[in-house]
Design a protein around this motif. Structure first.
Motif, short mmCIF file in Angstrom:
data_model
loop_
_atom_site.label_atom_id
_atom_site.label_comp_id
_atom_site.label_asym_id
_atom_site.label_seq_id
_atom_site.Cartn_x
_atom_site.Cartn_y
_atom_site.Cartn_z
N SER A 1 49.24 42.16 31.06
CA SER A 1 49.18 40.63 30.98
C SER A 1 48.45 40.13 29.72
CB SER A 1 48.17 39.99 31.86
OG SER A 1 47.08 40.97 32.24
N LEU B 1 48.90 46.06 38.20
CA LEU B 1 48.03 45.59 37.76
C LEU B 1 47.06 46.67 37.35
CD1 LEU B 1 47.78 42.41 39.89
CD2 LEU B 1 48.49 42.49 37.42
N GLN C 1 40.99 47.11 38.27
CA GLN C 1 40.03 45.77 38.60
C GLN C 1 40.79 44.43 38.99
OE1 GLN C 1 40.55 47.24 35.79
NE2 GLN C 1 40.60 46.04 33.82
N GLN C 2 42.33 44.40 38.86
CA GLN C 2 42.84 43.10 39.10
C GLN C 2 43.62 43.41 40.51
OE1 GLN C 2 45.56 43.23 35.56
NE2 GLN C 2 44.62 41.44 34.84
N ARG C 3 43.67 44.56 40.96
CA ARG C 3 44.62 45.02 42.16
C ARG C 3 44.39 43.91 43.36
NH1 ARG C 3 45.08 50.68 45.32
NH2 ARG C 3 46.78 50.03 46.79
N LEU C 4 45.26 43.40 43.72
CA LEU C 4 45.44 42.35 45.04
C LEU C 4 45.25 43.02 46.08
CD1 LEU C 4 47.91 40.07 43.64
CD2 LEU C 4 45.45 39.58 43.55
N THR D 1 45.02 32.17 38.88
CA THR D 1 45.15 32.91 37.65
C THR D 1 44.11 34.05 37.90
OG1 THR D 1 43.54 31.73 36.47
CG2 THR D 1 46.01 31.35 36.33
N LEU D 2 44.40 35.45 37.25
CA LEU D 2 43.41 36.52 37.28
C LEU D 2 42.62 36.31 35.70
CD1 LEU D 2 45.76 39.27 38.86
CD2 LEU D 2 43.91 38.29 39.93
N GLU D 3 41.33 36.75 35.94
CA GLU D 3 40.74 36.85 34.62
C GLU D 3 41.05 35.66 33.64
OE1 GLU D 3 42.59 40.04 32.28
OE2 GLU D 3 41.59 41.60 33.71
N GLY E 1 44.99 34.59 32.23
CA GLY E 1 45.53 35.82 32.85
C GLY E 1 46.93 35.34 33.50
N GLU F 1 39.90 34.60 43.13
CA GLU F 1 38.36 34.76 42.94
C GLU F 1 37.73 34.93 44.02
OE1 GLU F 1 39.20 30.29 42.59
OE2 GLU F 1 40.12 32.24 41.69
N ARG G 1 36.86 42.04 44.50
CA ARG G 1 37.66 43.34 44.55
C ARG G 1 36.49 44.46 44.33
NH1 ARG G 1 41.23 39.68 42.52
NH2 ARG G 1 40.31 40.01 40.37
#
Length: 275
Positions: free
Chosen positions: A79, A111, A114-117, A216-218, A222, A263, A267
């Motif tokens: 990303s 991903l 730390q981003q894993r859904l 969005t992530l991050e 992101g 968010e 996680r």
């Protein structure tokens, strides 16, 4: 009775037209219903769409508007660089990356850890029957606690669907076919006369709190994720399209999507429930 009450309450809270009926009143609307149907409610605004017809139409509309569709397996999303790496070695670059991977949205490698859904597959098995032209067993969608029956103008009758927690298992099982036919037959006995033309299994994307994940992530730069839609991906498509449009244009999200951000999951674990 409890399920009927839950559905009636949902329609009332959503200001949708519905009428509670006795079993005899149900049979006046749909004469093919069996005596096992002792109560129900009519929801005249309920409708259905055939995903097998809708998805190619959406793809064609997107391509006519300038989109380029590439059919390939994605092995990794970078990303930060705005790059998707494909399993065949190619890369695709874009200004923004959106991840809509269904039941695979939580897969390893897609991903960063730390981003894993927190998305899991929920198996659903479905049957397709065929009636003689002009002789559908019912005119309306019929929904019970463990099944639904969807008649279509061309003679197809869709019967679904199980809900099974079992990982990425795509097998059609004799038990599920039996369960669907048994429960639907009790409500609509004429189904026994129809041709069984297809059995299939698919995977729904579930989330820990059973609500969709969108945002969005991050932070604002992101990747955008749309995940955990479970049974409601087609139904929510117009709302998600409005959400993507807002994020791509750096506008505020529709109010309905704001509580659904990723968010809310700390996680790998804690979940804040969506009301």
């Amino acid at each position: 009775a409890a399920e009927l009450g839950r559905r009636a309450d949902l329609h009332a809270r959503s200001s949708l037209q519905a009428e509670t009926l006795l079993g005899s009143e149900c049979r006046r609307l749909e004469p093919g219903l069996g005596t096992a149907v002792t109560a129900g409610f009519s929801a005249p605004l309920e409708a259905e769409v055939d995903p097998r017809a809708l998805l190619p139409a959406i793809s064609a509309a997107a391509e006519s508007a300038g989109a380029r569709i590439v059919s390939a397996e994605v092995s990794e999303i970078d990303s930060g660089a705005g790059v998707a790496r494909l399993a065949d070695g190619r890369t695709l670059a874009a200004g923004r990356v959106a991840i809509c991977a269904g039941a695979w949205a939580g897969s390893d490698g897609l991903l960063l850890p730390q981003q894993r859904l927190p998305v899991r597959p929920v198996k659903g098995e479905i049957l397709r029957l065929r009636a003689e032209p002009g002789h559908l067993p019912c005119e309306r969608i019929i929904v019970g606690e463990r099944f639904y029956i969807v008649p279509r103008a061309g003679g197809e009758v869709v019967l679904g669907a199980t809900s099974e927690e079992g990982g990425f298992d795509m097998r059609v099982t004799a038990g599920a076919v039996h369960e669907l036919l048994r429960e639907a037959y009790r409500a609509l006995p004429e189904l026994a006369e129809l041709e069984l033309v297809e059995t299939a299994a698919g995977l729904r994307p579930g989330s820990p709190d059973n609500a969709p994940i969108f945002g969005t992530l991050e932070g604002t730069a992101g990747p955008i994720v749309a995940a955990g839609l479970y049974r409601n991906g087609i139904l929510l498509a117009p709302l998600l399209a409005a959400g993507f449009d807002a994020l791509f244009a750096s506008r505020e999200l529709p109010a309905e999507l704001i509580p659904l951000g990723p968010e809310r999951f700390d996680r790998p674990g804690r979940v804040r429930q969506v009301q």
